[in-house]
Design a protein around this motif. Sequence first.
Motif, mmCIF file in Angstrom:
data_model
loop_
_atom_site.group_PDB
_atom_site.id
_atom_site.type_symbol
_atom_site.label_atom_id
_atom_site.label_comp_id
_atom_site.label_asym_id
_atom_site.label_seq_id
_atom_site.Cartn_x
_atom_site.Cartn_y
_atom_site.Cartn_z
ATOM 1 N N VAL A 113 8.785 26.329 -17.548
ATOM 2 C CA VAL A 113 10.158 25.841 -17.731
ATOM 3 C C VAL A 113 11.155 26.841 -17.135
ATOM 4 O O VAL A 113 12.181 26.430 -16.581
ATOM 5 C CB VAL A 113 10.467 25.490 -19.197
ATOM 6 C CG1 VAL A 113 10.838 26.687 -20.033
ATOM 7 C CG2 VAL A 113 11.588 24.460 -19.269
ATOM 8 N N ILE A 114 10.866 28.138 -17.205
ATOM 9 C CA ILE A 114 11.754 29.134 -16.579
ATOM 10 C C ILE A 114 11.847 28.848 -15.086
ATOM 11 O O ILE A 114 12.941 28.868 -14.507
ATOM 12 C CB ILE A 114 11.248 30.572 -16.810
ATOM 13 C CG1 ILE A 114 11.381 30.980 -18.276
ATOM 14 C CG2 ILE A 114 12.029 31.557 -15.925
ATOM 15 C CD1 ILE A 114 10.674 32.288 -18.610
ATOM 16 N N GLU A 115 10.706 28.603 -14.460
ATOM 17 C CA GLU A 115 10.706 28.327 -13.015
ATOM 18 C C GLU A 115 11.509 27.074 -12.689
ATOM 19 O O GLU A 115 12.281 27.047 -11.744
ATOM 20 C CB GLU A 115 9.269 28.214 -12.510
ATOM 21 C CG GLU A 115 8.546 29.550 -12.537
ATOM 22 C CD GLU A 115 7.054 29.440 -12.238
ATOM 23 O OE1 GLU A 115 6.583 28.341 -11.857
ATOM 24 O OE2 GLU A 115 6.363 30.470 -12.386
ATOM 25 N N LYS A 116 11.347 26.022 -13.504
ATOM 26 C CA LYS A 116 12.081 24.772 -13.263
ATOM 27 C C LYS A 116 13.586 24.961 -13.452
ATOM 28 O O LYS A 116 14.379 24.508 -12.635
ATOM 29 C CB LYS A 116 11.594 23.672 -14.213
ATOM 30 C CG LYS A 116 10.233 23.143 -13.889
ATOM 31 C CD LYS A 116 9.828 22.096 -14.909
ATOM 32 C CE LYS A 116 8.395 21.670 -14.707
ATOM 33 N NZ LYS A 116 7.925 20.784 -15.776
ATOM 34 N N VAL A 117 13.977 25.618 -14.536
ATOM 35 C CA VAL A 117 15.409 25.739 -14.812
ATOM 36 C C VAL A 117 16.081 26.776 -13.915
ATOM 37 O O VAL A 117 17.295 26.719 -13.727
ATOM 38 C CB VAL A 117 15.713 26.033 -16.298
ATOM 39 C CG1 VAL A 117 15.155 24.941 -17.188
ATOM 40 C CG2 VAL A 117 15.252 27.398 -16.731
ATOM 41 N N SER A 118 15.306 27.695 -13.351
ATOM 42 C CA SER A 118 15.900 28.687 -12.444
ATOM 43 C C SER A 118 16.571 28.003 -11.260
ATOM 44 O O SER A 118 17.663 28.399 -10.845
ATOM 45 C CB SER A 118 14.839 29.673 -11.954
ATOM 46 O OG SER A 118 14.434 30.513 -13.009
ATOM 47 N N GLU A 119 15.936 26.972 -10.732
ATOM 48 C CA GLU A 119 16.515 26.238 -9.607
ATOM 49 C C GLU A 119 17.823 25.565 -10.025
ATOM 50 O O GLU A 119 18.809 25.588 -9.292
ATOM 51 C CB GLU A 119 15.530 25.178 -9.099
ATOM 52 C CG GLU A 119 14.297 25.759 -8.453
ATOM 53 C CD GLU A 119 13.304 24.690 -8.050
ATOM 54 O OE1 GLU A 119 13.726 23.554 -7.725
ATOM 55 O OE2 GLU A 119 12.092 24.983 -8.051
ATOM 56 N N VAL A 120 17.821 24.965 -11.208
ATOM 57 C CA VAL A 120 19.008 24.282 -11.716
ATOM 58 C C VAL A 120 20.134 25.292 -11.948
ATOM 59 O O VAL A 120 21.286 25.047 -11.583
ATOM 60 C CB VAL A 120 18.665 23.523 -13.022
ATOM 61 C CG1 VAL A 120 19.909 22.988 -13.689
ATOM 62 C CG2 VAL A 120 17.683 22.402 -12.740
ATOM 63 N N MET A 121 19.793 26.430 -12.549
ATOM 64 C CA MET A 121 20.808 27.449 -12.832
ATOM 65 C C MET A 121 21.356 28.049 -11.530
ATOM 66 O O MET A 121 22.555 28.311 -11.426
ATOM 67 C CB MET A 121 20.241 28.517 -13.759
ATOM 68 C CG MET A 121 20.006 27.936 -15.162
ATOM 69 S SD MET A 121 19.350 29.085 -16.358
ATOM 70 C CE MET A 121 20.768 30.138 -16.630
ATOM 71 N N ASP A 122 20.475 28.236 -10.537
ATOM 72 C CA ASP A 122 20.948 28.697 -9.224
ATOM 73 C C ASP A 122 21.941 27.699 -8.645
ATOM 74 O O ASP A 122 22.963 28.081 -8.061
ATOM 75 C CB ASP A 122 19.779 28.872 -8.249
ATOM 76 C CG ASP A 122 18.918 30.091 -8.543
ATOM 77 O OD1 ASP A 122 19.353 30.979 -9.308
ATOM 78 O OD2 ASP A 122 17.795 30.151 -7.994
ATOM 79 N N GLY A 123 21.662 26.407 -8.821
ATOM 80 C CA GLY A 123 22.566 25.376 -8.316
ATOM 81 C C GLY A 123 23.923 25.414 -8.998
ATOM 82 O O GLY A 123 24.963 25.279 -8.336
ATOM 83 N N VAL A 124 23.935 25.617 -10.315
ATOM 84 C CA VAL A 124 25.206 25.707 -11.046
ATOM 85 C C VAL A 124 25.991 26.917 -10.557
ATOM 86 O O VAL A 124 27.195 26.826 -10.298
ATOM 87 C CB VAL A 124 24.967 25.790 -12.572
ATOM 88 C CG1 VAL A 124 26.269 26.116 -13.306
ATOM 89 C CG2 VAL A 124 24.368 24.497 -13.094
ATOM 90 N N GLU A 125 25.304 28.040 -10.422
ATOM 91 C CA GLU A 125 25.993 29.239 -9.946
ATOM 92 C C GLU A 125 26.549 29.035 -8.540
ATOM 93 O O GLU A 125 27.670 29.432 -8.243
ATOM 94 C CB GLU A 125 25.057 30.446 -9.975
ATOM 95 C CG GLU A 125 25.797 31.696 -9.548
ATOM 96 C CD GLU A 125 25.251 32.944 -10.178
ATOM 97 O OE1 GLU A 125 25.046 33.895 -9.408
ATOM 98 O OE2 GLU A 125 25.061 32.973 -11.391
ATOM 99 N N ASP A 126 25.763 28.397 -7.677
ATOM 100 C CA ASP A 126 26.251 28.128 -6.319
ATOM 101 C C ASP A 126 27.492 27.240 -6.343
ATOM 102 O O ASP A 126 28.433 27.461 -5.579
ATOM 103 C CB ASP A 126 25.155 27.485 -5.466
ATOM 104 C CG ASP A 126 24.097 28.483 -5.032
ATOM 105 O OD1 ASP A 126 24.345 29.716 -5.101
ATOM 106 O OD2 ASP A 126 23.000 28.032 -4.627
ATOM 107 N N GLU A 127 27.509 26.239 -7.235
ATOM 108 C CA GLU A 127 28.693 25.379 -7.351
ATOM 109 C C GLU A 127 29.905 26.170 -7.825
ATOM 110 O O GLU A 127 31.003 26.009 -7.303
ATOM 111 C CB GLU A 127 28.442 24.239 -8.339
ATOM 112 C CG GLU A 127 27.607 23.122 -7.803
ATOM 113 C CD GLU A 127 27.387 22.030 -8.850
ATOM 114 O OE1 GLU A 127 28.070 22.034 -9.898
ATOM 115 O OE2 GLU A 127 26.520 21.173 -8.612
ATOM 116 N N LEU A 128 29.685 27.017 -8.833
ATOM 117 C CA LEU A 128 30.802 27.795 -9.386
ATOM 118 C C LEU A 128 31.353 28.804 -8.378
ATOM 119 O O LEU A 128 32.541 29.092 -8.380
ATOM 120 C CB LEU A 128 30.370 28.517 -10.662
ATOM 121 C CG LEU A 128 30.165 27.612 -11.880
ATOM 122 C CD1 LEU A 128 29.442 28.369 -12.985
ATOM 123 C CD2 LEU A 128 31.496 27.072 -12.383
#
Length: 169
Positions: A113-128
């Motif tokens: 789950v860490i690996e899966k959510v890392s991509e999502v969190m990277d995406g949020v950070e990139d948007e911000l």
Amino acid sequence: MPVTKDTRDSTRPGIAKQWPTLLMIKLGRITMHRFSEALEPFGIRPRHVAALIELRDRGELTQQSQCGQLHLDPTNLVAILNELEEKGFATRRRDPEDRRRHLVEVSKKGIAVIEKVSEVMDGVEDELLDGLEPAEREQLEGLLTSIWERSGGYEAWSEVATDADDKAA
């Protein structure tokens, strides 16, 4: 909700004119909301991710040492660990050398789950941070780290978190 225009020439919010650091409160809430929203499909929250990453990076820990690493009140950590255990992301067991202590470790499902959510969190950070050049991102990280350290870092954060917990109880 990504920023869709170049905001460099826009008018600063009124609060930023007098106390720019108060914008950090607003940005913190926006950031927490976006991360929480992005993690929702995984049934996990930012505090869960922080606990899992700590376990992944440090290996098996006692609950007490994890409290120290995450700078959390023991009651809050127990709630987080209960939720992680319920989902199969972490395991707890009695320490065979001291039955009063619990040992906690991340499970294979937790690593996944860490690996899966890392991509999502990277995406949020990139948007911000969209629109900032790499050098600007590095400068932002340096400035925030400097403010963090000068404000007392984890020690100050732990005190504030404990005070907030006490007032909420």
